[in-house]
Scaffold this active site. Structure first.
Site, PDB file in Angstrom:
ATOM      1  N   ASP A   1       7.454   5.110  -9.521  1.00 48.76           N
ATOM      2  CA  ASP A   1       8.254   4.884  -8.313  1.00 48.76           C
ATOM      3  C   ASP A   1       9.748   4.883  -8.599  1.00 48.76           C
ATOM      4  O   ASP A   1      10.390   3.844  -8.712  1.00 48.76           O
ATOM      5  CB  ASP A   1       7.830   3.590  -7.596  1.00 48.76           C
ATOM      6  CG  ASP A   1       6.626   3.831  -6.713  1.00 48.76           C
ATOM      7  OD1 ASP A   1       6.054   4.939  -6.781  1.00 48.76           O
ATOM      8  OD2 ASP A   1       6.244   2.924  -5.944  1.00 48.76           O
TER       9      ASP A   1
ATOM     10  N   ASP B   1       8.110   5.572   8.459  1.00 48.58           N
ATOM     11  CA  ASP B   1       7.590   6.848   8.967  1.00 48.58           C
ATOM     12  C   ASP B   1       6.730   7.650   7.985  1.00 48.58           C
ATOM     13  O   ASP B   1       6.205   8.702   8.333  1.00 48.58           O
ATOM     14  CB  ASP B   1       8.769   7.726   9.434  1.00 48.58           C
ATOM     15  CG  ASP B   1       9.789   7.962   8.320  1.00 48.58           C
ATOM     16  OD1 ASP B   1       9.501   7.588   7.160  1.00 48.58           O
ATOM     17  OD2 ASP B   1      10.869   8.499   8.612  1.00 48.58           O
TER      18      ASP B   1
ATOM     19  N   ARG C   1       3.335  14.242  -7.294  1.00 49.18           N
ATOM     20  CA  ARG C   1       3.346  13.478  -8.548  1.00 49.18           C
ATOM     21  C   ARG C   1       1.980  13.588  -9.235  1.00 49.18           C
ATOM     22  O   ARG C   1       0.964  13.792  -8.569  1.00 49.18           O
ATOM     23  CB  ARG C   1       3.616  11.994  -8.277  1.00 49.18           C
ATOM     24  CG  ARG C   1       4.854  11.723  -7.484  1.00 49.18           C
ATOM     25  CD  ARG C   1       5.275  10.269  -7.604  1.00 49.18           C
ATOM     26  NE  ARG C   1       4.415   9.333  -6.895  1.00 49.18           N
ATOM     27  CZ  ARG C   1       4.757   8.069  -6.670  1.00 49.18           C
ATOM     28  NH1 ARG C   1       5.914   7.601  -7.117  1.00 49.18           N
ATOM     29  NH2 ARG C   1       3.952   7.259  -6.020  1.00 49.18           N
TER      30      ARG C   1
ATOM     31  N   ASP D   1       4.319  -4.141  -7.166  1.00 48.16           N
ATOM     32  CA  ASP D   1       3.697  -2.924  -6.604  1.00 48.16           C
ATOM     33  C   ASP D   1       4.273  -1.671  -7.264  1.00 48.16           C
ATOM     34  O   ASP D   1       3.741  -0.576  -7.075  1.00 48.16           O
ATOM     35  CB  ASP D   1       3.888  -2.861  -5.082  1.00 48.16           C
ATOM     36  CG  ASP D   1       5.339  -3.055  -4.670  1.00 48.16           C
ATOM     37  OD1 ASP D   1       5.929  -4.080  -5.042  1.00 48.16           O
ATOM     38  OD2 ASP D   1       5.893  -2.175  -3.997  1.00 48.16           O
ATOM     39  N   ASN D   2       5.340  -1.835  -8.038  1.00 44.87           N
ATOM     40  CA  ASN D   2       5.931  -0.687  -8.736  1.00 44.87           C
ATOM     41  C   ASN D   2       5.676  -0.754 -10.238  1.00 44.87           C
ATOM     42  O   ASN D   2       6.411  -0.153 -11.028  1.00 44.87           O
ATOM     43  CB  ASN D   2       7.438  -0.626  -8.463  1.00 44.87           C
ATOM     44  CG  ASN D   2       7.736  -0.251  -7.020  1.00 44.87           C
ATOM     45  OD1 ASN D   2       6.902   0.335  -6.330  1.00 44.87           O
ATOM     46  ND2 ASN D   2       8.914  -0.594  -6.545  1.00 44.87           N
TER      47      ASN D   2
ATOM     48  N   GLY E   1       0.815  -1.223   0.000  1.00 49.39           N
ATOM     49  CA  GLY E   1       0.000   0.000   0.000  1.00 49.39           C
ATOM     50  C   GLY E   1       0.841   1.263   0.000  1.00 49.39           C
ATOM     51  O   GLY E   1       2.066   1.223   0.096  1.00 49.39           O
TER      52      GLY E   1
ATOM     53  N   GLY F   1       2.554   3.629   1.573  1.00 52.10           N
ATOM     54  CA  GLY F   1       3.076   3.841   2.923  1.00 52.10           C
ATOM     55  C   GLY F   1       3.527   5.270   3.137  1.00 52.10           C
ATOM     56  O   GLY F   1       3.674   5.734   4.273  1.00 52.10           O
ATOM     57  N   ARG F   2       3.800   5.952   2.065  1.00 52.60           N
ATOM     58  CA  ARG F   2       4.206   7.345   2.223  1.00 52.60           C
ATOM     59  C   ARG F   2       3.760   8.179   1.029  1.00 52.60           C
ATOM     60  O   ARG F   2       4.427   9.128   0.639  1.00 52.60           O
ATOM     61  CB  ARG F   2       5.698   7.453   2.415  1.00 52.60           C
ATOM     62  CG  ARG F   2       6.459   6.755   1.325  1.00 52.60           C
ATOM     63  CD  ARG F   2       7.694   7.450   1.084  1.00 52.60           C
ATOM     64  NE  ARG F   2       8.594   6.577   0.362  1.00 52.60           N
ATOM     65  CZ  ARG F   2       9.873   6.757   0.368  1.00 52.60           C
ATOM     66  NH1 ARG F   2      10.382   7.727   1.058  1.00 52.60           N
ATOM     67  NH2 ARG F   2      10.653   5.980  -0.321  1.00 52.60           N
TER      68      ARG F   2
HETATM   69  P1  AMP Z   1       9.191   0.817  -2.677  1.00 52.35           P
HETATM   70  O1  AMP Z   1      10.076  -0.365  -2.804  1.00 52.35           O
HETATM   71  O2  AMP Z   1       9.877   2.120  -2.454  1.00 52.35           O
HETATM   72  O3  AMP Z   1       8.202   0.905  -3.786  1.00 52.35           O
HETATM   73  O4  AMP Z   1       8.361   0.632  -1.338  1.00 52.35           O
HETATM   74  C1  AMP Z   1       7.736  -0.571  -0.965  1.00 52.35           C
HETATM   75  C2  AMP Z   1       6.710  -0.284   0.077  1.00 52.35           C
HETATM   76  O5  AMP Z   1       7.293   0.348   1.213  1.00 52.35           O
HETATM   77  C3  AMP Z   1       5.574   0.619  -0.369  1.00 52.35           C
HETATM   78  O6  AMP Z   1       4.406   0.138   0.209  1.00 52.35           O
HETATM   79  C4  AMP Z   1       5.973   1.947   0.212  1.00 52.35           C
HETATM   80  O7  AMP Z   1       4.858   2.789   0.409  1.00 52.35           O
HETATM   81  C5  AMP Z   1       6.618   1.552   1.520  1.00 52.35           C
HETATM   82  N1  AMP Z   1       7.559   2.555   1.994  1.00 52.35           N
HETATM   83  C6  AMP Z   1       8.776   2.845   1.491  1.00 52.35           C
HETATM   84  N2  AMP Z   1       9.363   3.824   2.201  1.00 52.35           N
HETATM   85  C7  AMP Z   1       8.500   4.170   3.189  1.00 52.35           C
HETATM   86  C8  AMP Z   1       8.517   5.126   4.259  1.00 52.35           C
HETATM   87  N3  AMP Z   1       9.551   5.929   4.477  1.00 52.35           N
HETATM   88  N4  AMP Z   1       7.435   5.189   5.054  1.00 52.35           N
HETATM   89  C9  AMP Z   1       6.392   4.389   4.849  1.00 52.35           C
HETATM   90  N5  AMP Z   1       6.320   3.471   3.891  1.00 52.35           N
HETATM   91  C10 AMP Z   1       7.352   3.351   3.063  1.00 52.35           C
HETATM   92 MG    MG Z   2       6.685   1.605  -4.542  1.00 51.58          MG
END
Ligand code: AMP
Ligand code: MG
Length: 552
Positions: free
Chosen positions: A304, A156, A214, A294-295, A121, A123-124
């Site tokens: 992403d 966070d 974005r 997810d990306n 989901g 997350g940020r």
């Molecule tokens: P990513 O590999 O960057 O696409 O991230 C994978 C997952 O981790 C996604 O669900 C992001 O929303 C979550 N995520 C990455 N960095 C953070 C962060 N600093 N705080 C909260 N969620 C994060």
């Molecule tokens: Mg992502």
């Protein structure tokens, strides 16, 4: 805080600097999580959770894409006074919400590095909502780094300046290269500090926090469907698929009331768009770095921007992502196969929608293979300035041999094709040394290109010029055609790092300068020659240039 209208003394009839019409089709038509707090949880039977951005301490606008402001019908920050810019920064950092905005985080899952990871989901990322532009386009605005959501897991919800600069610049660079991508409207400093252990080696440090706004027609990912399929929640899966088709693939037959054939046609189009996107990445030497499902955007957009990179010296096994160093799953040369694997996972998730008619989904996967194979061949011929009017065997032979010789000595992928375009045809009378000399700018150790490597490169060049002779295109025309697909300027990792270094010390002008240069990546820009050179030696081993982690 809800702001009324921005602002006094703006432009237009309303005097507003920001006057957006929210349409919010995502939140209005899809099932919502009944809870609206950001406590971490599994969210069932819903596509999103309503959540508000946090209040940033001191929002300050750092960079923006003027053409995206224009596309949204907004006043460009350059035209604003200081007070207005501060108000604008507060909106773009998430402090002030515009009327009609309905902020939310999306629920999705994903396969990370080949394994099912369950719920991930946003997350940020917090979407502010969908707006309708003056041209009648529907675009979603999303803030990345604006605080925690139910999907933040142990993290966070914040983002640091360095990763935000990289996302901001690269989305715009990719767009101008002609590759499907999410866009970036703005980059805003939050005024807060965010602690990160950049290399995951026990050295946490406080870094400046930032938010990128974005923009895309939709931020729906392959994992948005996979999460509901994994839970056997076919109703939500179908509702989301129908929403996606009705709003983003409305041209498909049956889009109003999809049946098995509609779902299959939709999947086929996703496959085709994905193939085109990957062909674009291969053309310019882009490595995404984290091709988890997810990306992967359902619209076939590059999405992403994390530990991505650009091959400088051509090496299909290269990945910028240190987190993936051992396996190199997401290396440059593996991206076409990974996209196929990701599509297969999406196809599996859609099986419940098509019942017995799974051949339709298989046809979608096959469409990926054929679109990519044909697209890749045509793309490489275009890079070489050759017509597609030749046998597949001749074309593939020439391309395969090129891929091999590009690796015999460290050869800059970007510069190689620009120099090749400059070489006159009819080179058969040139010596090996003369042929190689014409390309010397592209070699990281030009003095060493002799012996076997030199002979093999020269042999390939002779073969190439035989093909050029067959096409009989005048040199100037071949050069123009080649330069239209072979960029002169790409966002080399070290360039982004220079922009970050300057920005972290308060000078945001390098970001603006690069944004400007990367707006015309195929043009000769005499005033920007310094951005069209090989990666400097100092960048070979520097963190952020040759090595990046997922820490952001
Ligand atoms: P990513 O590999 O960057 O696409 O991230 C994978 C997952 O981790 C996604 O669900 C992001 O929303 C979550 N995520 C990455 N960095 C953070 C962060 N600093 N705080 C909260 N969620 C994060
Ligand atoms: Mg992502």
């Amino acid at each position: 805080m809800l702001v009324d209208k921005l602002f006094s003394g703006g432009r237009g009839d309303t005097g507003a600097v920001i006057d957006l019409t929210f349409t919010n089709r995502f939140t209005e038509t899809l099932p919502a999580d009944p809870r609206t707090d950001e406590h971490r949880r599994q969210v069932m039977g819903a596509c999103f959770s309503r959540v508000e951005p946090v209040q940033a301490a001191a929002p300050a606008l750092v960079a923006w894409s003027a053409e995206m402001f224009e596309r949204l019908g907004l006043a460009i920050p350059d035209d604003l006074d200081d007070e207005q810019r501060t108000e604008l920064a507060r909106v773009l950092a998430g402090n002030d919400l515009l009327p009609g905005s309905d902020p939310y985080a999306m629920c999705y899952g994903g396969y990370q590095f080949g394994n099912w990871a369950g719920q991930l989901g946003d997350g940020r990322a917090i979407a502010l909502g969908e707006v309708e532009t003056p041209e009648g386009e529907h675009l979603t605005l999303q803030l990345k780094g604006a605080g925690p959501t139910p999907y933040s897991r142990t993290a966070d919800g914040m983002a640091v300046l360095r990763s935000s600069v990289r996302e901001f610049l690269c989305s715009e660079a990719m767009f101008h290269l002609g590759i499907s991508t999410t866009r970036a409207l703005s980059l805003t400093l939050t005024g807060d500090k965010v602690v990160r252990d950049m290399l995951y080696d026990g050295n946490p440090a406080a870094e400046p926090g930032a938010v990128v706004c974005r923009v895309s027609p939709a931020f729906i990912r392959f994992g948005s469907f996979e999460i509901h399929a994994s839970r056997g929640d076919i109703d939500t899966l179908r509702t989301l698929a129908d929403h996606t088709i009705a709003n983003h693939f409305a041209h498909l037959p049956g889009a109003e009331a999809p049946d098995a054939a509609t779902y299959a046609a939709w999947f086929g189009e996703v496959a085709e768009r994905t193939a085109e996107m990957i062909t674009g990445w291969m053309r310019v030497g882009f490595v995404h770095g984290v091709m988890n499902t997810d990306n992967m955007s359902i619209l076939g957009e590059t999405i992403d921007y994390g530990p991505y990179g650009w091959v400088d010296d051509f090496d299909p096994s290269w990945t910028p992502n240190t987190t993936d160093k051992a396996q190199r799953r997401y290396r440059y040369g593996h991206q076409p196969q990974i996209a196929y694997w990701n599509l297969a996972q999406l196809g599996n998730a859609l099986v419940p929608l098509v019942g017995d008619e799974i051949e339709g989904l298989q046809a979608g996967l096959d469409r990926y293979v054929s679109t990519y194979a044909e697209g890749y061949r045509a793309m490489m011929l275009a890079k070489l300035g050759l017509s597609t009017e030749r046998s597949d065997e001749d074309a593939d032979g020439l391309i395969d041999e090129l891929i091999r010789v590009l690796q015999l000595t460290e050869t800059d992928y970007t510069i190689f094709f620009r120099r090749l375009a400059d070489m006159p045809a009819g080179g058969q009378g040139r010596t090996d040394a003369e042929l190689i000399e014409s390309l010397s700018d592209a070699f990281y150790a030009p003095g060493d290109v002799d012996g076997e490597a030199g002979a093999a490169i020269a042999l390939w060049l002779r073969r190439y010029f035989d093909e050029v002779a067959d096409d009989a295109l005048p040199d100037t025309e071949r050069r123009t055609a080649m330069n239209a697909v072979n960029p002169k300027y790409v966002l080399r990792n070290y360039m982004a790092q220079l922009a970050i270094d300057a920005s972290e010390s308060g000078d945001h002008s390098v970001i603006a300068e690069l944004l400007d240069v990367l707006r015309r990546p195929y043009d000769d820009q005499p005033e920007a020659e310094q951005w069209a050179v090989k990666r400097p030696d100092w960048a070979r081993t520097r963190v952020g240039c040759s090595m990046l982690s997922c820490s952001s």
